[in-house]
Structure formats: structure tokens, C-alpha cells
Design a protein around this motif. Sequence first.
Motif, PDB file in Angstrom:
ATOM      1  N   LEU A  64       3.491  -7.953   4.450  1.00 21.16           N
ATOM      2  CA  LEU A  64       3.359  -7.115   3.269  1.00 21.16           C
ATOM      3  C   LEU A  64       4.279  -5.905   3.379  1.00 21.16           C
ATOM      4  CD1 LEU A  64      -0.535  -7.169   2.942  1.00 21.16           C
ATOM      5  CD2 LEU A  64       1.037  -8.021   1.190  1.00 21.16           C
ATOM      6  N   SER A  65       5.178  -5.754   2.415  1.00 22.08           N
ATOM      7  CA  SER A  65       5.993  -4.543   2.282  1.00 22.08           C
ATOM      8  C   SER A  65       6.695  -4.158   3.573  1.00 22.08           C
ATOM      9  CB  SER A  65       5.123  -3.388   1.763  1.00 22.08           C
ATOM     10  OG  SER A  65       4.576  -3.714   0.505  1.00 22.08           O
ATOM     11  N   SER A  66       7.262  -5.137   4.255  1.00 16.00           N
ATOM     12  CA  SER A  66       8.066  -5.025   5.472  1.00 16.00           C
ATOM     13  C   SER A  66       7.252  -5.020   6.752  1.00 16.00           C
ATOM     14  CB  SER A  66       8.978  -3.786   5.464  1.00 16.00           C
ATOM     15  OG  SER A  66       8.298  -2.618   5.881  1.00 16.00           O
ATOM     16  N   ALA A 102       3.603   6.536   6.778  1.00 12.51           N
ATOM     17  CA  ALA A 102       4.967   6.581   7.312  1.00 12.51           C
ATOM     18  C   ALA A 102       5.596   5.194   7.408  1.00 12.51           C
ATOM     19  CB  ALA A 102       4.943   7.226   8.700  1.00 12.51           C
ATOM     20  N   ASP A 103       6.939   5.205   7.450  1.00 19.12           N
ATOM     21  CA  ASP A 103       7.757   4.087   7.907  1.00 19.12           C
ATOM     22  C   ASP A 103       7.908   2.936   6.916  1.00 19.12           C
ATOM     23  OD1 ASP A 103       8.123   5.449  10.313  1.00 19.12           O
ATOM     24  OD2 ASP A 103       6.377   4.507  11.238  1.00 19.12           O
ATOM     25  N   PHE A 104       7.470   3.106   5.678  1.00 19.26           N
ATOM     26  CA  PHE A 104       7.769   2.101   4.666  1.00 19.26           C
ATOM     27  C   PHE A 104       9.238   2.212   4.262  1.00 19.26           C
ATOM     28  CE2 PHE A 104       3.232   2.373   4.275  1.00 19.26           C
ATOM     29  CZ  PHE A 104       2.811   1.149   3.789  1.00 19.26           C
ATOM     30  N   PRO A 105       9.876   1.113   3.878  1.00 14.70           N
ATOM     31  CA  PRO A 105      11.171   1.242   3.223  1.00 14.70           C
ATOM     32  C   PRO A 105      11.019   2.141   1.991  1.00 14.70           C
ATOM     33  CG  PRO A 105      10.707  -1.052   3.761  1.00 14.70           C
ATOM     34  CD  PRO A 105       9.455  -0.290   4.029  1.00 14.70           C
ATOM     35  N   GLU A 106      12.002   2.942   1.707  1.00 14.83           N
ATOM     36  CA  GLU A 106      11.885   3.939   0.651  1.00 14.83           C
ATOM     37  C   GLU A 106      11.472   3.323  -0.682  1.00 14.83           C
ATOM     38  OE1 GLU A 106      11.719   7.466  -1.313  1.00 14.83           O
ATOM     39  OE2 GLU A 106      11.845   7.135   0.857  1.00 14.83           O
ATOM     40  N   LEU A 107      11.996   2.149  -0.993  1.00 14.36           N
ATOM     41  CA  LEU A 107      11.699   1.563  -2.297  1.00 14.36           C
ATOM     42  C   LEU A 107      10.223   1.239  -2.473  1.00 14.36           C
ATOM     43  CD1 LEU A 107      11.214  -1.839  -2.304  1.00 14.36           C
ATOM     44  CD2 LEU A 107      13.535  -1.724  -1.434  1.00 14.36           C
ATOM     45  N   GLU A 108       9.485   1.021  -1.363  1.00 11.58           N
ATOM     46  CA  GLU A 108       8.091   0.610  -1.466  1.00 11.58           C
ATOM     47  C   GLU A 108       7.178   1.718  -2.000  1.00 11.58           C
ATOM     48  OE1 GLU A 108       6.892  -2.365  -1.002  1.00 11.58           O
ATOM     49  OE2 GLU A 108       8.507  -3.399   0.086  1.00 11.58           O
ATOM     50  N   TYR A 109       7.565   2.979  -1.826  1.00 11.74           N
ATOM     51  CA  TYR A 109       6.657   4.072  -2.178  1.00 11.74           C
ATOM     52  C   TYR A 109       6.438   4.193  -3.681  1.00 11.74           C
ATOM     53  CZ  TYR A 109       6.725   5.843   2.626  1.00 11.74           C
ATOM     54  OH  TYR A 109       6.575   5.983   3.989  1.00 11.74           O
ATOM     55  N   ILE A 138       4.563 -16.014   3.558  1.00 15.33           N
ATOM     56  CA  ILE A 138       4.442 -16.303   4.991  1.00 15.33           C
ATOM     57  C   ILE A 138       5.611 -17.157   5.480  1.00 15.33           C
ATOM     58  CG2 ILE A 138       3.035 -18.386   4.787  1.00 15.33           C
ATOM     59  CD1 ILE A 138       1.307 -17.160   7.119  1.00 15.33           C
ATOM     60  N   ASN A 139       6.404 -17.687   4.538  1.00 15.72           N
ATOM     61  CA  ASN A 139       7.599 -18.422   4.957  1.00 15.72           C
ATOM     62  C   ASN A 139       8.600 -17.542   5.680  1.00 15.72           C
ATOM     63  OD1 ASN A 139       8.080 -17.165   2.283  1.00 15.72           O
ATOM     64  ND2 ASN A 139      10.060 -18.182   2.334  1.00 15.72           N
TER      65      ASN A 139
END
Length: 423
Positions: free
Chosen positions: A94-96, A308-315, A148-149
Motif C-alpha cells: 500500500l502506497s509504497s 513520515a516517509d511516504f512518497p510526496e504524491l501520496e499525501y 500483490i503482483n
Amino acid sequence: MDRAARTPRFGVNYTPTRGWFHHWLDFDLDEVRADLDSIAALGLDHVRVFPLWPVFQPNRTLIRPRAVEQLVALADAAGERGLDVAVDGLQGHLSSFDFLPSWTTTWHRRHLYTDPDVVAAQEEYLRTLAAALADRPHFLGMTVGNEINQFSGPPHPDPDRVCSAGAARWLERMLAACEKGAPGRPHVHAEYDAAWYRDDHPFTPAQAARLGAATAVHSWVFNGTAQRHGHAGTATEHHAAYLVELSKAWATDPHRPVWLQEVGAPAPLIGPAHAARFTEATVANALDCADLWGVTWWCSHDVSRELADFPELEYGLGLLTNDRRVKPAGAALARIAAARRGREHRPAVRSTALALDVGGAEEAPGRSVCAPGGAFFEAWAALTQRGARPAVVLEELAGDPAHLSARGITEVLRVHDVTRPPA
């Protein structure tokens, strides 16, 4: 899934405002209810929810009863608000972030798709979740797992490599486990777009379009589409529709339902000022595809900046802010859902098709032509930009009158017909 002409479904992938998916560790039903109230206020009709696999099954032989009860409580709260519920099982990814139980990693490293003990435990887990919800009328069904692939090969840093036959066997067993737990529900599986775009990927378009009750597609334009074509390019605004039509090329049932299960407006490629337009265009173009079961936007609420630590686009992908205020994209989807409510979904037949040669339907060894920048992708986008509404037909079926007739196709073009200079 219902195949009659019907109103498309409009829903959202539920991202909890407090703690994101870590909320399962500190489950607060009142917070969940407040989130669901804000979703229901948009006029949407379903949510897709995500148990975290290692939280629900921390040991191979322990599926936590309390966690299952909390999932049922969340589903019941959604039903009370008029929201149907689809549940993903194996999270998975999920989300990286990867969420794998400790009994599959490091000192207990075992193969996710082929180890007999792991596969048996996955089956029991999916069966248990499905069975817990089987008597709820607002339970839509299970998705085997979220993308999950991505564990099956590059670019994952530690992949569990599997052949396409092994991937198919695993999917069939997981779907059978869902069916055993909740017979008769429309259970599906879902992959990220490597299944459609990567030549050597073991999860294939044929599996996506033939296994399970519907084909689920995930449309993300950060895959090279928006980089090449811009935030308002034809290929960008039609990417979701393209995946819907691409999936139909492999379907043996000409009216197999297609679920646009994930689609979102990722910044900075789709900036906040352009998110509403992108939402409106993407959904309108997807609705121009026949047999579309519904659209489930990613996601309901923004991710808190405290995490913390999500890729910026995820926020910033939410239709609502982290404090439950409606954003322009959320207002846009609400308008679309309201306008379509009660209207039958009967788009015109796509009578012109573009023939696709991937070197064989089953393994699709040349499927990279379908990816952004690939010859087929760019030809389909060019045709669309000219005002055409192209379907997709596999080259080996392009001369099959029965197949073409069943889909209403009367004209078949090749890539060179689109790309060659005019006479």
C-alpha cells in the motif's frame, strides 16, 4: 456482478484520517464512523477497505478474532450509511509500503506464491475474512489483495519470482478460497499495470481479464503517461478508459464487467489546480466504455503530514482533507455521481478497433507496446485525439467474424494505419 444496463457505481478507497491503515492497531469505531459520514456526504455508494495482513494474521496459524470483529464493525458502520463494502485481503502493498507477516520474511523467508504452508495460510485467511462478511447484504465481495503482483519481480528489491503458470494457479486458489468463505459473491483480483505493460511480468492480461467475477484495472498516470503527454493531454485524460478497453481485448466474455478500482490525481503531474478537471475528464471518458461496473477513486482522505516517509504524491490524493473537508476533486466526483444516479449506462458501441499484436494472447511477451511510449499506446491515443473511439482487439482475433460481431466491431485498423504519413 450485474451485467444489465445499470447505473455505474461510484465509490472510494477508504484511507482512515487517524493513523492511515495503521488505525487497525488502535481501532476507534467513532473515528471510522466520522470518516464514513464524510464519504457518504459526497453521495458515493461504496468503499474499498484494506485490512493489514500482518495485523490480522501475525502468525501463520493465528487469525486474530478481534481484528476480524473490527473489520465487520467497520463494514456494518458503512452499511448503516448506505455504503456497500469491498474488502481487499492480502495487504500486501500500500502506497509504497510492504506489509508482509514476519512468518514470510528474513529468518522465516518463504515464497509467497508457491510455498505450500504459506499458500494454505493465505487461503484460510481469505476464507475467514469472506466468511465473516458473507451474511452482510452490503458486502460486495473480496479482492485477493492490493497489487500483490508487485512482489513477483522487478522493480521489487526482493521479489518472489514465479512463472505465469504459477501465478495463475495461485490466483485460482485464492479466488476459490474467497468463494468458499462467501459463496456467490463477485470476488476479483487486482494488479498494478505491469500486468498490462511489462513484457516479462508473470501476472498476465489474460489472467486479469478471465479469472474472477470482473476485471479490475488500476490507472495511474505517473507511469510515463503524464510525463509524456502533460496533465491535460488526451492520453492522460483517457488513460483509465484505455485500460478498460485494453482489458476487453483479452476477455472471453464480450460483456465481462470492468471495475476501475483505482484511479487518482497524483501531484505534481496533476497539480491541485488541475485535479478537478482531471477527475471530471477521467471519469467521463471511462463512462464512455461499455460494461463499466464502476469507478472507485483513490482515495477518500489525505494522508496526515504527521506520518513520515511516504512518497510526496501520496499525501494529497484524497477527495477530502485529513480533517474531512471536501476538496475540488471530491466536489467534482460528487457532482458526477449525482448527475448519473438512476441513469442507465449505455454508451455507444465502439465499432472501430485497433488491432494489438503482443506475440500471443496467453503470455503476451510483447505487451510493452501497450505501455506509454509504446507503438500501440501512442497509436490508440492518436486515434482518440482525432475524435475516434477505438476499441482494442487482439491480432489473432482481428479476422474472426464471430468475435468482432459479438463486440459490435465493424472496422479494424492496424498501428501503421494510424502512424503512416497521409497520402
